[in-house]
Design a protein around this motif. Structure first.
Motif, PDB file in Angstrom:
ATOM      1  N   ASN A 138       0.841  -1.192   0.000  1.00  0.00           N
ATOM      2  CA  ASN A 138       0.000   0.000   0.000  1.00  0.00           C
ATOM      3  C   ASN A 138       0.877   1.244   0.000  1.00  0.00           C
ATOM      4  O   ASN A 138       2.110   1.158  -0.110  1.00  0.00           O
ATOM      5  CB  ASN A 138      -0.974  -0.021   1.177  1.00  0.00           C
ATOM      6  N   GLY A 182      -5.558  -3.044   1.549  1.00  0.00           N
ATOM      7  CA  GLY A 182      -5.934  -1.737   1.039  1.00  0.00           C
ATOM      8  C   GLY A 182      -5.079  -0.666   1.695  1.00  0.00           C
ATOM      9  O   GLY A 182      -4.005  -0.929   2.221  1.00  0.00           O
ATOM     10  N   GLU A 183      -5.577   0.547   1.691  1.00  0.00           N
ATOM     11  CA  GLU A 183      -4.801   1.634   2.276  1.00  0.00           C
ATOM     12  C   GLU A 183      -4.668   1.492   3.775  1.00  0.00           C
ATOM     13  O   GLU A 183      -3.657   1.850   4.357  1.00  0.00           O
ATOM     14  CB  GLU A 183      -5.435   2.977   1.905  1.00  0.00           C
ATOM     15  N   GLU A 185      -7.852  -4.980  -3.670  1.00  0.00           N
ATOM     16  CA  GLU A 185      -7.409  -3.881  -2.827  1.00  0.00           C
ATOM     17  C   GLU A 185      -8.561  -2.963  -2.444  1.00  0.00           C
ATOM     18  O   GLU A 185      -8.574  -2.394  -1.347  1.00  0.00           O
ATOM     19  CB  GLU A 185      -6.325  -3.075  -3.550  1.00  0.00           C
ATOM     20  N   GLU A 231     -12.329  -1.367   2.571  1.00  0.00           N
ATOM     21  CA  GLU A 231     -11.957  -0.543   3.710  1.00  0.00           C
ATOM     22  C   GLU A 231     -13.034  -0.512   4.788  1.00  0.00           C
ATOM     23  O   GLU A 231     -12.730  -0.559   5.977  1.00  0.00           O
ATOM     24  CB  GLU A 231     -11.649   0.889   3.247  1.00  0.00           C
TER      25      GLU A 231
END
Length: 443
Positions: free
Chosen positions: A120, A180-181, A219, A240
């Motif tokens: 990420n 993911g982030e 992602e 997320e």
């Protein structure tokens, strides 16, 4: 780049086998041991008068010993990292090949099972580790359970945190993991899903299912086939927040989701399905409405069982999908938004290597002289137009006596990562100096 994963029954097993075969090319076992410099640009005469390396060979920047396998890698501005299996994750200086760090496995773990496809923005990757199980307990076929998940910093190789799920999953042979982030997601083969905050491992809530389901992770989005009721449902959740983005009844011919191929903003969600032994790509808009479908008939290949199997991927970048078909000798590029074919070209026995800077890299085998000489040449195709440019030689067999002691060995060349300046490959060697990781510059 695709992460290290196992294979499920049916077509996923064949996909993995075909992908491996698609990457396998014959190469030379060159000088080995430690970190070594280039070997391109012309070399010394060999017994038959040829010069090796040939003058048009790409210069090898460096080479280091590799593991028995290694099918995933990442490149950041400061680090090239790859899984060296069996074993652990290692980070190298991308310019010199000097080892910068080596991941210490969590206590009790023996090796790496799976990894996320990309780091990420914080330079973190998700990793799943195999942990031995007691004799008599249900294992993954390798004497362990792939049920310990963690996050690793590519900057320094630190294991930021790890969590054992061995008592919370029914079967953990071939898990999915995505990052993911800010959220790391782990999915077991029977559909148990666990979510963690990537930075510190705090467990987050995850939607559950009362019965079996299949989960494939991206992602940005996760695709789940829920088979717990009288009717199967295809559901897509935000990676997320775990919010349900859309759901629709799964048709009789929908099949099982195998892989999220495209998950970027402003393009359709592209998912690879197993339709009872036949692989199909389906694209969906943000509401779950189908946009297009690609399979054997769309490429002119016969619609026989397992006729459509992608080569390494498929590969997706800059709004273009590139894929090949098992029974079709051509490579096809499609507009990712519409599915329309942009161009196709004969593979000539070659295989897609990577997409880099708006061009598709393809390695093509050649036999320029005789049966003892073999070359693997790298070409670049314009991603949108298909125009071809030759880049140079990336692998070769010396034309020496095949019975002599210096005969190079046939190996597999597996792409690990490609960045703006270099491509990194694993040379799997059946003997001699053993496997090596090499870096080549890209003109």
């Amino acid at each position: 780049m695709r992460g290290v994963r196992g294979t499920r029954d049916g077509i996923r097993g064949r996909l993995a086998g075909t992908a491996t075969a698609a990457l396998a090319v014959v190469a030379v076992a060159a000088a080995a041991g430690g970190c070594t410099g280039g070997d391109g640009g012309g070399g010394e005469p060999t017994p038959d008068g040829a010069t090796y390396p040939p003058a048009d060979a790409l210069e090898r920047l460096w080479a280091v010993p590799g593991g028995d396998t290694g099918v995933a890698g990442w490149s950041t501005p400061d680090t090239f990292a790859t899984a060296v299996l069996p074993g652990t994750l290692r980070g190298y200086d991308p310019e010199t090949g000097a080892e910068r760090w080596r991941l210490a496995l969590p206590e009790g773990s023996t090796e790496i099972c799976a990894m996320s496809e990309e780091p990420n923005a914080a330079g973190i990757v998700a990793v799943v580790f195999r942990t031995p199980v007691a004799e008599g307990e249900f294992d993954d076929g390798f004497g362990g359970s792939c049920s310990t998940v963690g996050a690793v910093s590519l900057d320094d190789g630190d294991l930021l945190w790890s969590e054992s799920l061995v008592d919370r999953v029914e079967y953990a042979a071939e898990p999915e993991v995505a990052l993911g982030e800010s959220v790391l997601t782990y999915a077991a083969p029977y559909g148990e899903v666990f979510r963690f905050r990537a930075a510190d491992g705090e467990e987050l809530s995850a939607a559950t299912s009362p019965g079996p389901r299949t989960a494939v992770l991206g992602e940005r989005r996760h695709v789940l086939l829920d088979q717990s009721g009288e009717e199967d449902w295809l559901r897509v959740r935000d990676a997320e927040t775990d919010e349900l983005l859309w759901e629709r009844p799964a048709g009789e011919n929908e099949g099982e989701p195998l892989q999220i191929v495209a998950d970027d903003p402003d393009v359709p969600l592209l998912v690879l399905f197993d339709d009872g032994g036949q692989a199909t790509l389906r694209a969906y808009d943000d509401t779950g409405e189908p946009r297009y479908e690609l399979g054997p008939d769309d490429a002119g290949a016969p619609a026989t069982e397992n006729a459509w199997v992608p080569f390494r991927g498929p590969l997706v970048e800059d709004g273009v999908l590139v894929t090949g078909y098992a029974d079709d000798p051509r490579l096809h590029a499609h507009d990712l938004t519409t599915g329309e074919e942009l161009w196709s070209t004969p593979l000539e026995g070659g295989r897609p290597f990577a997409i880099q800077d708006g061009r598709l890299l393809v390695s093509v085998p050649e036999h320029p002289d005789d049966e003892h000489r073999f070359e693997q040449r790298l070409y670049a195709y314009d991603l949108h137009g298909g125009e071809r440019t030759e880049l140079g030689l990336v692998a070769h067999l010396h034309p020496w006596d095949p019975d002599g002691p210096t005969t190079p060995l046939e190996t597999a060349v597996i792409p690990l990562a490609t960045d703006a300046d270099r491509t990194y490959v694993l040379h799997l060697v059946s003997g001699g100096d053993g496997p090596r990781i090499l870096a080549y510059p890209l003109p």
